[in-house]
Design a protein around this motif. Structure first.
Motif, PDB file in Angstrom:
ATOM      1  N   LYS A  30       0.760  -0.868  -0.421  1.00  0.00           N
ATOM      2  CA  LYS A  30      -0.021  -0.387  -0.495  1.00  0.00           C
ATOM      3  C   LYS A  30       0.448   1.443   0.154  1.00  0.00           C
ATOM      4  N   VAL A  31       1.729   1.278   0.653  1.00  0.00           N
ATOM      5  CA  VAL A  31       2.485   2.722   0.792  1.00  0.00           C
ATOM      6  C   VAL A  31       4.286   2.418  -0.729  1.00  0.00           C
TER       7      VAL A  31
ATOM      8  N   ARG B 240      13.329   9.105  -0.172  1.00  0.00           N
ATOM      9  CA  ARG B 240      12.188  10.036  -0.664  1.00  0.00           C
ATOM     10  C   ARG B 240      11.644  10.900   0.066  1.00  0.00           C
ATOM     11  N   ILE B 241      11.739   9.886   1.704  1.00  0.00           N
ATOM     12  CA  ILE B 241      10.848  11.106   2.653  1.00  0.00           C
ATOM     13  C   ILE B 241      11.750  12.104   3.076  1.00  0.00           C
TER      14      ILE B 241
ATOM     15  N   GLU C  28       5.792  24.289   8.532  1.00  0.00           N
ATOM     16  CA  GLU C  28       5.376  23.354   9.691  1.00  0.00           C
ATOM     17  C   GLU C  28       4.551  23.150   9.436  1.00  0.00           C
ATOM     18  N   ALA C  29       3.298  22.846   8.526  1.00  0.00           N
ATOM     19  CA  ALA C  29       2.275  21.851   8.084  1.00  0.00           C
ATOM     20  C   ALA C  29       3.261  21.342   7.084  1.00  0.00           C
ATOM     21  N   SER C  30       4.048  20.918   6.429  1.00  0.00           N
ATOM     22  CA  SER C  30       4.984  20.688   5.258  1.00  0.00           C
ATOM     23  C   SER C  30       5.193  19.329   6.111  1.00  0.00           C
TER      24      SER C  30
ATOM     25  N   LYS D  74       4.850  12.752   8.877  1.00  0.00           N
ATOM     26  CA  LYS D  74       4.486  12.001   9.880  1.00  0.00           C
ATOM     27  C   LYS D  74       4.343  10.212   8.166  1.00  0.00           C
ATOM     28  N   ASN D  75       4.094  10.893   6.957  1.00  0.00           N
ATOM     29  CA  ASN D  75       4.801   9.616   6.019  1.00  0.00           C
ATOM     30  C   ASN D  75       5.655   8.930   6.350  1.00  0.00           C
ATOM     31  N   LEU D  76       7.250   9.847   6.823  1.00  0.00           N
ATOM     32  CA  LEU D  76       8.048   8.935   7.605  1.00  0.00           C
ATOM     33  C   LEU D  76       7.535   7.468   8.631  1.00  0.00           C
TER      34      LEU D  76
END
Length: 595
Positions: free
Chosen positions: A17-18, A303-304, A563-565, A571-573
């Motif tokens: 999924k990731v 990549r992240i 900060e939002a980015s 979170k993705n990491l």
């Protein structure tokens, strides 16, 4: 599906999924294919010297008296694979594998084709004999694994070990049968020490304990000491009485008495060891799937991390990114130079593989020419299937070594070029598919052949063989195939001169087929490598350009947007690492071999 298999499947699906979310559909697909049960072949390969009770043990393992071809006067001449019966392969039938295809017969006629004294084997009017047989049996045990009864003629043949030296997608156990009346013999010990060395899972079954009631325990203990001393491996030694096991299975006794008699035979203990070894061998597909998923997830993680670094650094990251961008653009502009280097390296790899082929075929030709000259035709004609199958096996081995040599060089070339093992996996799949060749036909080579050669018969077609499978993997068996077995039978009847001519022409045919396979693989993989390298450079250039733009936007954005980015990327990491950690733990803990 077992709990362990379910856990691995869950990890692979979660990783997928990731991977798909970041565009790595090919990696996710590859991991799922490796985990697929369709790619797994579980087999028990039974080997042993003549008259050791090998076929009777096979019948006991299947759980059906008389399941295996068991002839007191004659020996089996071909490998017989027992599989579970189904609608397509009903019980009571047998499929004979001939050089030009498969022929279904009545199971009752199998011995006439598969034993040294079989009616068809001895019939001089029969033009072709089978080189293997597949027998369906309605046995619950065969749902766990197929069982292969190897030829009894010739005793322990080193090639039999190759049947169990399967590729990573297969699970196989080699069972060597020796007798309870005497300690393990020197040929048996040599087979274990030298020829079974490359087989991960080996078991020694000490048969006929019913005939050595006072000595079998002593023999088993002695065998364990001898194997430990001379082989240096932890090989299970399991005593068993096939006769008692079959008697118990067919007894009709109440279940508790039947189980007691069966346990006394030693068969359940042997199956317990087999099950454990099969499960161990069966871990390889899970390991491969987990490693493929892990490689892809680490690429996503990198990549992240790169994106996160760009957002945090802002304009500070631009100089380094720009320098890397210029370097990659330079590589793209210098495509002609690295493509010429690639062509050079591939040509050298092709030459090395061709040299290996010539060396191996010369060795086969010398060995078999000497054997034919030293043997009487009566000896050769006594076991024609074994004789020709051994030559076939040697030639397939030469072809497999050639393919292995070329693939090894190809892996080194692509890995150095891309710096990425995943790219090699993609190229490898293409290379394996390209090794599938069309049938090759040779015609008459001289009038003195006296009709020995039928131009429509001598062919090299596609067929699955475990020898080549050990090199290039199940599902991609290719380009190498059946030596003209039926022509060998005819040549034996025509005399030594014709037999030597057949050997020489067959070796030449093998060389032609293998050379064509190499040329086809080279022609197919080179453009794929070039295009893949160009795509890799362009993808990286595009990513860097995006990162530079992101760095510029980050520098201009207010602190809240930045900060939002950062929060989104972190979170993705965390999500990605949450998929990585359990896969690493599963590999390290022995869901399969360590990573």
């Amino acid at each position: 599906m077992s709990a362990a298999e379910g856990a691995v499947a869950e990890l692979v699906v979660g990783a997928g999924k990731v991977l798909r979310a970041y565009g790595h559909h090919d990696i996710a697909d590859r991991a799922e294919r490796k985990l697929s049960a369709e790619e797994r072949i579980r087999s028990v390969v039974v080997v042993g010297e003549i008259k050791r009770g090998k076929s009777t043990l096979v019948s006991a393992l299947i759980g059906r008296d008389g399941a295996a071809v068991d002839d007191v006067e004659n020996s089996t001449a071909i490998s017989v694979r027992f599989v579970v019966a189904d609608d397509e392969h009903p019980e009571g039938t047998a499929d004979l594998v001939f050089p030009d295809g498969v022929r279904r017969i009545d199971r009752a006629d199998l011995a006439e084709w598969a034993t040294t004294g079989g009616r068809h084997v001895l019939d001089p009017t029969v033009e072709a004999l089978p080189v293997a047989a597949i027998v369906p049996v309605a046995s619950p045990r065969l749902t766990h694994a197929s069982i292969v009864d190897t030829p009894g003629v010739g005793g322990l043949d080193p090639r039999h070990a190759g049947l169990a030296a399967q590729s990573a997608e297969q699970a196989a156990v080699l069972v060597m049968v020796c007798e309870a009346s005497t300690p393990i013999t020197e040929p048996e010990m040599t087979f274990l020490r030298e020829n079974a060395a490359g087989v991960e899972n080996v078991i020694v079954a000490v048969s006929k304990t019913d005939k050595a009631t006072t000595r079998w325990r002593e023999i088993v203990a002695e065998n364990r000491k001898l194997i430990s001393r001379h082989v240096g491996r932890d090989i299970p030694v399991v005593p068993v009485s096939s006769v008692r096991a079959l008697a118990a299975l067919e007894s009709g006794l109440p279940e508790h008495l039947r189980e007691r008699a069966l346990n006394f035979s030693g068969l359940p203990a042997l199956w317990a060891v087999l099950d454990t070894r099969l499960e161990s061998a069966d871990r390889s597909p899970a390991d491969d799937a987990l490693r493929t998923s892990l490689e892809g997830l680490r690429r996503v993680e990198q990549r992240i991390e790169d994106e996160l670094n760009v957002v945090k650094e802002g304009e500070k990251a631009i100089p380094d990114l720009s320098a890397e961008l210029d370097r990659l653009k330079g590589l793209k502009d210098e495509a002609q130079q690295w493509e010429q280097h690639l062509q050079r390296d591939l040509t050298l790899a092709r030459q090395r593989a061709s040299t290996r082929l010539d060396e191996n075929l010369a060795e086969v030709r010398e060995r078999w020419t000497t054997k034919i000259n030293k043997s009487s035709l009566d000896v050769l004609r006594r076991s024609p299937q074994v004789f020709t199958a051994q030559i076939q096996s040697d030639l397939l081995g030469a072809m497999a070594a050639t393919a292995e040599c070329f693939l090894t060089d190809l892996e080194r070339i692509t890995t150095e070029l891309f710096g990425d093992e995943e790219r090699w996996e993609q190229i490898r799949e293409i290379a394996l598919l390209s090794m599938q060749t069309d049938p090759l036909v040779t015609g008459e080579v001289a009038s003195k052949r006296q009709g020995l050669l039928d131009p429509s018969v001598l062919s090299m077609g596609m067929i699955g063989t475990t020898m080549l499978g050990a090199v290039i993997g199940v599902g991609a068996i290719a380009g190498v195939a059946w030596v003209a077995i039926n022509l060998g039978f005819r040549a034996m009847r025509a005399g030594k001169t014709n037999l030597l001519t057949w050997l020489r022409e067959t070796i030449a045919t093998v060389r032609t087929a293998t050379t064509r396979m190499l040329d086809g693989t080279l022609a197919t993989t080179r453009p794929e490598i070039v295009l893949s390298r160009r795509r890799q450079l362009q993808e990286r250039i595009t990513d860097l350009q995006k990162q530079i733009e992101e760095a510029k936007r980050s520098a201009q954005a207010d602190s809240a947007a930045r900060e939002a980015s950062i929060t989104r990327l972190e979170k993705n990491l965390r999500i990605t690492r949450a998929k990585i950690t359990p896969i690493e733990e599963a590999l390290a803990a022995g869901t399969g071999a360590a990573a």
